[in-house]
Scaffold this motif. Sequence first.
Motif, short mmCIF file in Angstrom:
data_model
loop_
_atom_site.label_atom_id
_atom_site.label_comp_id
_atom_site.label_asym_id
_atom_site.label_seq_id
_atom_site.Cartn_x
_atom_site.Cartn_y
_atom_site.Cartn_z
N SER A 1 -5.72 2.12 -1.15
CA SER A 1 -4.43 2.58 -0.62
C SER A 1 -4.64 3.40 0.65
O SER A 1 -5.68 4.01 0.84
CB SER A 1 -3.71 3.47 -1.64
N LYS B 1 3.12 3.82 2.41
CA LYS B 1 1.89 3.65 1.64
C LYS B 1 1.66 2.17 1.38
O LYS B 1 2.54 1.48 0.86
CB LYS B 1 1.99 4.39 0.30
N SER C 1 -0.87 -0.40 -0.62
CA SER C 1 -1.88 -0.53 -1.67
C SER C 1 -2.23 -2.00 -1.82
O SER C 1 -1.34 -2.86 -1.76
CB SER C 1 -1.35 0.02 -2.99
#
Length: 128
Positions: A3, A10, A12
Amino acid sequence: MISQITADVKISVESIYQPEYSNPDNFHFMFAYRITIENQGSDTLQLVRRHWDIFDTIGEHKQVDGEGVVGEQPILEPGQIHQYASGCNLRSDMGYMVGHYEMQRLIDGAAIEVIIPRFNLIANFRLN
């Protein structure tokens, strides 16, 4: 899972080798990956473009650019998550991908580059 957060977004990534779609005798190794995009900021964003650098341990390097992701240009309101899956084939059993998304802030049209963290593509049998 790998991540990284860039500009309150964000990213991931999870990847997996797919032996059922691979043919090592013909230098064809298939990998799948799942990406989760989380808008952790206060602005609504749209993912408009992607860029990938794909590296193979035999020395091949490919660049892939395109509109959106898997045929979509998702809009993420604050707090929303978008997830998608895709794949990549290599000519060797190891490599990696890294890249970025171009996001657009809808309130003013500002462009934001969001980093996709480097993630490895490794056939399971290489890990034993």
